[in-house]
Motif scaffolding. Structure first.
Motif, PDB file in Angstrom:
ATOM      1  N   VAL A 116      -1.956   3.069 -12.446  1.00 37.21           N
ATOM      2  CA  VAL A 116      -1.907   1.860 -13.275  1.00 37.21           C
ATOM      3  C   VAL A 116      -0.557   1.166 -13.171  1.00 37.21           C
ATOM      4  N   PHE A 117       0.521   1.927 -13.016  1.00 37.00           N
ATOM      5  CA  PHE A 117       1.867   1.346 -13.031  1.00 37.00           C
ATOM      6  C   PHE A 117       2.046   0.300 -11.931  1.00 37.00           C
ATOM      7  N   ASP A 118       1.596   0.605 -10.721  1.00 34.15           N
ATOM      8  CA  ASP A 118       1.741  -0.358  -9.623  1.00 34.15           C
ATOM      9  C   ASP A 118       0.626  -1.391  -9.611  1.00 34.15           C
ATOM     10  N   LEU A 119      -0.571  -0.973  -9.989  1.00 38.98           N
ATOM     11  CA  LEU A 119      -1.674  -1.941 -10.003  1.00 38.98           C
ATOM     12  C   LEU A 119      -1.426  -3.050 -11.013  1.00 38.98           C
ATOM     13  N   ALA A 120      -0.644  -2.770 -12.049  1.00 44.76           N
ATOM     14  CA  ALA A 120      -0.382  -3.798 -13.055  1.00 44.76           C
ATOM     15  C   ALA A 120       0.389  -4.968 -12.445  1.00 44.76           C
ATOM     16  N   TRP A 121       1.530  -4.675 -11.763  1.00 44.36           N
ATOM     17  CA  TRP A 121       2.292  -5.796 -11.221  1.00 44.36           C
ATOM     18  C   TRP A 121       1.638  -6.400  -9.987  1.00 44.36           C
TER      19      TRP A 121
ATOM     20  N   ALA B 242       0.832  -1.212   0.000  1.00 47.66           N
ATOM     21  CA  ALA B 242       0.000   0.000   0.000  1.00 47.66           C
ATOM     22  C   ALA B 242       0.861   1.254   0.000  1.00 47.66           C
ATOM     23  N   ALA B 243       1.950   1.256   0.825  1.00 48.37           N
ATOM     24  CA  ALA B 243       2.852   2.412   0.846  1.00 48.37           C
ATOM     25  C   ALA B 243       3.540   2.595  -0.499  1.00 48.37           C
ATOM     26  N   CYS B 244       3.870   1.478  -1.151  1.00 52.21           N
ATOM     27  CA  CYS B 244       4.516   1.550  -2.461  1.00 52.21           C
ATOM     28  C   CYS B 244       3.587   2.188  -3.482  1.00 52.21           C
ATOM     29  N   ILE B 245       2.303   1.832  -3.429  1.00 58.27           N
ATOM     30  CA  ILE B 245       1.340   2.415  -4.363  1.00 58.27           C
ATOM     31  C   ILE B 245       1.257   3.920  -4.161  1.00 58.27           C
ATOM     32  N   VAL B 246       1.211   4.361  -2.895  1.00 64.24           N
ATOM     33  CA  VAL B 246       1.123   5.799  -2.611  1.00 64.24           C
ATOM     34  C   VAL B 246       2.360   6.529  -3.141  1.00 64.24           C
ATOM     35  N   TRP B 247       3.544   5.973  -2.858  1.00 68.13           N
ATOM     36  CA  TRP B 247       4.787   6.626  -3.279  1.00 68.13           C
ATOM     37  C   TRP B 247       4.896   6.678  -4.807  1.00 68.13           C
TER      38      TRP B 247
ATOM     39  N   SER C 157       9.460   0.246  -4.942  1.00 68.21           N
ATOM     40  CA  SER C 157       8.637  -0.742  -5.652  1.00 68.21           C
ATOM     41  C   SER C 157       9.361  -2.076  -5.763  1.00 68.21           C
ATOM     42  N   GLY C 158      10.687  -2.027  -5.986  1.00 70.05           N
ATOM     43  CA  GLY C 158      11.436  -3.266  -6.085  1.00 70.05           C
ATOM     44  C   GLY C 158      11.427  -4.065  -4.797  1.00 70.05           C
ATOM     45  N   LEU C 159      11.568  -3.378  -3.659  1.00 70.33           N
ATOM     46  CA  LEU C 159      11.529  -4.073  -2.374  1.00 70.33           C
ATOM     47  C   LEU C 159      10.142  -4.674  -2.104  1.00 70.33           C
ATOM     48  N   ALA C 160       9.094  -3.911  -2.446  1.00 67.31           N
ATOM     49  CA  ALA C 160       7.737  -4.434  -2.229  1.00 67.31           C
ATOM     50  C   ALA C 160       7.492  -5.681  -3.061  1.00 67.31           C
ATOM     51  N   LYS C 161       7.887  -5.614  -4.328  1.00 71.40           N
ATOM     52  CA  LYS C 161       7.715  -6.778  -5.193  1.00 71.40           C
ATOM     53  C   LYS C 161       8.558  -7.947  -4.710  1.00 71.40           C
ATOM     54  N   GLY C 162       9.801  -7.690  -4.284  1.00 71.79           N
ATOM     55  CA  GLY C 162      10.651  -8.763  -3.796  1.00 71.79           C
ATOM     56  C   GLY C 162      10.078  -9.449  -2.574  1.00 71.79           C
ATOM     57  N   LEU C 163       9.560  -8.644  -1.639  1.00 71.16           N
ATOM     58  CA  LEU C 163       8.974  -9.237  -0.441  1.00 71.16           C
ATOM     59  C   LEU C 163       7.763 -10.091  -0.791  1.00 71.16           C
TER      60      LEU C 163
END
Length: 282
Positions: free
Chosen positions: A84-89, A55-60, A144-150
């Motif tokens: 759209v950029f974050d909602l896609a992944w 959620a924090a990644c989407i806001v940032w 975003s990379g850390l969020a996706k990695g986690l």
């Protein structure tokens, strides 16, 4: 050993005014308290943390990419597109979660998720570079990379791959169910096509003659002699005489009448010879 009070129920007979009914009797028992499932607690906590980080990644990312796009479009449209950029992944991760028991099906959303993540991180980095803060852009992209990695690690922990034989059995069952589902649509399509054909045929049967006969046409039309009715078995000669007495003199018409009322296999030459004899006798 720790215990806890557990309320249970049982059916017991209860009689009032001579009538017995089965009713629920509630009673309490002391049951052992199960130990805490720390594995489940830790996994739930990590999944919750991953959700908060997402959620924090989407806001940032939305704030960063939205500010980048707002340079050329209105802010509402820019920030709407930035989401759209974050909602896609994130959507790709959701599909990967649904396919956690089938690694072959999870492979495509996993790859698509990484591709969408790369685009989002690139957009955040470009925003920092254009703003004159390249280092901040790089650090922001890493969010975003850390969020996706986690989330990748969490999904891998939740995934329960099936063995090869079980996976083949699941694929066969899925294919059979998919075929049945497809046939529902095919049968519906065929039913619509048959209904259209039936309606067309019914319309053609009920459509009146576009050039009906007028009273003048009926008056001009030649009178067709009405075929005499058959009162019993007839020979070829009887049938020829009956046709002549009814006004049927055309040889072809007489032949058709003879074949209808006397002999379906009557020869044309025999009928014509009988017709000539009947005419000469009269």
């Amino acid at each position: 050993m720790k215990t806890r009070t557990v309320r249970r129920s049982r059916l017991v007979p209860h009689t009032v005014d001579g009538r017995t009914e089965m009713v629920l009797d509630h009673y309490d028992v002391e049951a052992p308290t199960p130990p805490r499932d720390w594995d489940r607690i830790v996994l739930t906590a990590v999944t919750t943390i991953a959700g908060l980080i997402g959620a924090a990644c989407i806001v940032w990312s939305t704030a960063s990419i939205g500010d980048l796009l707002a340079r050329v479009v209105t802010p509402p449209a820019a920030y709407a597109a930035a989401v759209v950029f974050d909602l896609a992944w994130i959507s790709c991760m959701a599909l990967e979660w649904l396919a956690r028991y089938d690694q072959a099906r999870a492979r495509l959303p996993r790859r698509a998720g990484f591709a969408a993540l790369a685009v989002a991180m690139g957009a955040v980095g470009v925003h920092g570079w254009l703003s004159g803060w390249l280092v901040i852009g790089v650090v922001g992209a890493l969010v975003s990379g850390l969020a996706k990695g986690l989330w990748t690690v969490v999904l891998a922990h939740h995934a329960k791959p099936l063995d090869d034989l079980t996976q083949q059995w699941v694929d066969a069952q899925r294919a059979r169910a998919g075929g049945e589902l497809a046939m529902v649509s095919v049968r519906r399509e065929l039913a619509r096509a048959r209904a259209a054909v039936d309606a067309e045929e019914e319309t053609l049967r009920r459509t009146p003659d576009p050039t009906p006969d007028t009273p003048e046409d009926e008056a001009d039309a030649p009178e067709t002699p009405e075929l005499p009715t058959v009162s019993g078995p007839m020979t070829i000669a009887d049938a020829v005489r009956t046709a002549l007495s009814s006004g049927i003199s055309n040889p072809d018409a007489v032949l058709r009448y003879v074949r209808k009322v006397a002999d379906a296999n009557a020869k044309e030459e025999s009928v014509r010879r009988t017709l000539r004899g009947a005419r000469s006798a009269s």
